[in-house]
Motif scaffolding. Structure first.
Motif, PDB file in Angstrom:
ATOM      1  N   VAL A 125      22.084  34.340   8.306  1.00 57.08           N
ATOM      2  CA  VAL A 125      22.893  33.312   8.073  1.00 57.08           C
ATOM      3  C   VAL A 125      21.889  32.424   7.373  1.00 57.08           C
ATOM      4  O   VAL A 125      20.628  32.303   7.853  1.00 57.08           O
ATOM      5  CB  VAL A 125      23.411  32.468   9.559  1.00 57.08           C
ATOM      6  CG1 VAL A 125      23.865  31.240   9.148  1.00 57.08           C
ATOM      7  CG2 VAL A 125      24.106  33.500  10.367  1.00 57.08           C
ATOM      8  N   PHE A 126      21.892  31.706   6.422  1.00 59.76           N
ATOM      9  CA  PHE A 126      21.168  31.108   5.358  1.00 59.76           C
ATOM     10  C   PHE A 126      21.794  29.701   5.262  1.00 59.76           C
ATOM     11  O   PHE A 126      22.777  29.444   4.876  1.00 59.76           O
ATOM     12  CB  PHE A 126      21.046  31.384   3.962  1.00 59.76           C
ATOM     13  CG  PHE A 126      20.594  33.034   3.871  1.00 59.76           C
ATOM     14  CD1 PHE A 126      19.065  33.189   3.791  1.00 59.76           C
ATOM     15  CD2 PHE A 126      21.240  34.109   4.055  1.00 59.76           C
ATOM     16  CE1 PHE A 126      18.744  34.677   3.549  1.00 59.76           C
ATOM     17  CE2 PHE A 126      20.893  35.425   3.875  1.00 59.76           C
ATOM     18  CZ  PHE A 126      19.430  35.698   3.586  1.00 59.76           C
ATOM     19  N   GLN A 127      20.810  28.615   5.543  1.00 63.61           N
ATOM     20  CA  GLN A 127      21.223  27.309   5.372  1.00 63.61           C
ATOM     21  C   GLN A 127      20.317  26.300   4.846  1.00 63.61           C
ATOM     22  O   GLN A 127      19.187  26.714   5.011  1.00 63.61           O
ATOM     23  CB  GLN A 127      21.671  26.613   6.950  1.00 63.61           C
ATOM     24  CG  GLN A 127      22.811  26.880   7.438  1.00 63.61           C
ATOM     25  CD  GLN A 127      22.982  26.451   8.798  1.00 63.61           C
ATOM     26  OE1 GLN A 127      22.228  25.492   9.223  1.00 63.61           O
ATOM     27  NE2 GLN A 127      24.207  26.752   9.523  1.00 63.61           N
ATOM     28  N   SER A 128      20.707  25.428   3.878  1.00 58.90           N
ATOM     29  CA  SER A 128      19.916  24.956   2.868  1.00 58.90           C
ATOM     30  C   SER A 128      20.559  23.891   2.266  1.00 58.90           C
ATOM     31  O   SER A 128      21.837  24.093   1.845  1.00 58.90           O
ATOM     32  CB  SER A 128      18.853  25.690   2.096  1.00 58.90           C
ATOM     33  OG  SER A 128      18.170  25.044   1.303  1.00 58.90           O
ATOM     34  N   GLN A 129      19.956  22.860   1.618  1.00 58.45           N
ATOM     35  CA  GLN A 129      20.505  21.972   0.716  1.00 58.45           C
ATOM     36  C   GLN A 129      20.769  22.749  -0.549  1.00 58.45           C
ATOM     37  O   GLN A 129      21.891  22.235  -1.162  1.00 58.45           O
ATOM     38  CB  GLN A 129      19.504  20.866   0.109  1.00 58.45           C
ATOM     39  CG  GLN A 129      19.342  19.627   1.226  1.00 58.45           C
ATOM     40  CD  GLN A 129      19.078  18.427   0.620  1.00 58.45           C
ATOM     41  OE1 GLN A 129      18.036  18.499   0.029  1.00 58.45           O
ATOM     42  NE2 GLN A 129      19.662  17.431   0.499  1.00 58.45           N
ATOM     43  N   GLY A 130      20.194  23.792  -1.048  1.00 61.32           N
ATOM     44  CA  GLY A 130      20.678  24.554  -2.372  1.00 61.32           C
ATOM     45  C   GLY A 130      19.632  25.572  -2.460  1.00 61.32           C
ATOM     46  O   GLY A 130      18.657  25.657  -1.779  1.00 61.32           O
ATOM     47  N   PHE A 131      20.293  26.554  -2.988  1.00 62.38           N
ATOM     48  CA  PHE A 131      19.463  27.729  -3.303  1.00 62.38           C
ATOM     49  C   PHE A 131      19.370  28.040  -4.933  1.00 62.38           C
ATOM     50  O   PHE A 131      20.233  27.676  -5.597  1.00 62.38           O
ATOM     51  CB  PHE A 131      20.068  29.017  -2.642  1.00 62.38           C
ATOM     52  CG  PHE A 131      20.114  29.013  -1.100  1.00 62.38           C
ATOM     53  CD1 PHE A 131      18.843  29.413  -0.438  1.00 62.38           C
ATOM     54  CD2 PHE A 131      21.127  28.346  -0.358  1.00 62.38           C
ATOM     55  CE1 PHE A 131      19.160  29.377   1.086  1.00 62.38           C
ATOM     56  CE2 PHE A 131      21.255  28.337   0.989  1.00 62.38           C
ATOM     57  CZ  PHE A 131      20.022  28.895   1.548  1.00 62.38           C
ATOM     58  N   MET A 132      18.309  28.787  -5.423  1.00 63.15           N
ATOM     59  CA  MET A 132      18.145  29.114  -6.767  1.00 63.15           C
ATOM     60  C   MET A 132      18.869  30.167  -7.014  1.00 63.15           C
ATOM     61  O   MET A 132      19.318  31.016  -6.219  1.00 63.15           O
ATOM     62  CB  MET A 132      16.615  29.083  -7.177  1.00 63.15           C
ATOM     63  CG  MET A 132      16.005  27.932  -6.835  1.00 63.15           C
ATOM     64  SD  MET A 132      14.088  27.984  -7.350  1.00 63.15           S
ATOM     65  CE  MET A 132      13.598  29.148  -5.888  1.00 63.15           C
ATOM     66  N   ARG A 133      19.035  30.626  -8.278  1.00 66.23           N
ATOM     67  CA  ARG A 133      19.725  32.001  -8.834  1.00 66.23           C
ATOM     68  C   ARG A 133      18.991  33.023  -8.314  1.00 66.23           C
ATOM     69  O   ARG A 133      17.977  33.357  -8.302  1.00 66.23           O
ATOM     70  CB  ARG A 133      19.547  31.873 -10.443  1.00 66.23           C
ATOM     71  CG  ARG A 133      20.350  33.093 -10.929  1.00 66.23           C
ATOM     72  CD  ARG A 133      20.367  33.165 -12.536  1.00 66.23           C
ATOM     73  NE  ARG A 133      21.005  34.151 -12.997  1.00 66.23           N
ATOM     74  CZ  ARG A 133      21.031  34.414 -14.323  1.00 66.23           C
ATOM     75  NH1 ARG A 133      19.923  34.017 -15.173  1.00 66.23           N
ATOM     76  NH2 ARG A 133      21.715  35.557 -14.823  1.00 66.23           N
TER      77      ARG A 133
END
Length: 259
Positions: A199-207
């Protein structure tokens, strides 16, 4: 001055036959199919759509949000969702439509994204599970991978985890949650047993960030790298680019929420 109306469309899709969300020439993408269906439902092209995320080819979404701009107000929203779903292909579904206004920006507004990566290891899985779960033939040290997943939590330098970052890309990112657990999110009679989810949670992830993170976790589980080497890859003086990108079909965007 002509009025403009603003909506959020909440959709979900199985990404296995699509070349990702974003429109590309001569290939089938989710954005293309959504716009083509809207054109049919509205019977005009006086609208614009903007996705809040960009998923790779074969990546699915349990909850994806896009912004819809129209010159005509949508009268009965329930009827619109019903008609939209009737005409969408079977692997895309509209969950809801929500009215917003010109102050909302789907790209800039603070949001949280939760991704899941589903995997198993050992015996080759039933082919029916291919769109959902990645199966690693090697034996994996799952307890060590659980420890490694926690290494990603917090604020770190992810330059090595981004495919071809632009000069102005902020590569220091904060991952709020990275946890390896038993897969209880999605089940089917043909899924391998046991199966796992990160499970990954963040405001955003890069390509490719999540898929490279998974690639390093797989390397850790196979004994190819150590926990210390994993930690070192997140330091500001790490000058290598990591190239082990985990398969796309195990990845899905699980949910998006806006502040």
């Amino acid at each position: 001055m002509k009025s403009r109306h603003y909506y959020l469309l909440h959709i979900q899709y199985l990404g296995f036959r699509f070349h990702g969300w974003a429109k590309q020439p001569q290939v089938k993408t989710v954005h293309h199919m959504v716009d083509r269906t809207l054109h049919f439902v509205f019977d005009h092209d006086r609208f614009k759509t903007l996705g809040g995320s960009r998923t790779d080819a074969m990546v699915s979404a349990n909850h994806f949000v896009l912004e819809l701009f129209t010159k005509e107000e949508i009268g009965h929203e329930g009827s619109f969702v019903e008609k939209f779903n009737i005409n969408l292909p079977s692997d895309i579904k509209c969950l809801a439509i929500e009215k917003t206004d010109s102050t909302f920006n789907i790209i800039q507004n603070p949001k949280s994204k939760e991704y899941l990566y589903l995997f198993s290891f050992g015996e080759k899985a039933h082919p029916f599970s291919a769109p959902f779960i990645t199966t690693i033939p090697d034996k994996l040290d799952v307890p060590l991978m659980k420890e490694g997943a926690k290494v990603f939590e917090g604020t770190h330098e992810y330059r090595a985890y981004c495919k071809k970052p632009k000069e102005n890309t902020t590569t220091q990112r904060t991952v709020n949650k990275c946890e390896l657990v038993d897969n209880t999110f999605y089940t089917a009679s043909f899924f391998p047993t046991p199966s796992y989810a990160v499970v990954f949670q963040s405001q955003g992830f890069m390509r490719n960030q999540i898929r490279i993170m998974m690639g390093e976790l797989f390397r850790l589980g196979k004994g190819e790298i150590s926990i210390d080497e994993l930690k070192n890859s997140l330091s500001s003086d790490f000058d290598q680019h990591l190239t082990h990108v985990a398969p796309a079909s195990g990845l899905l965007l699980n949910k998006v929420s806006f502040s």
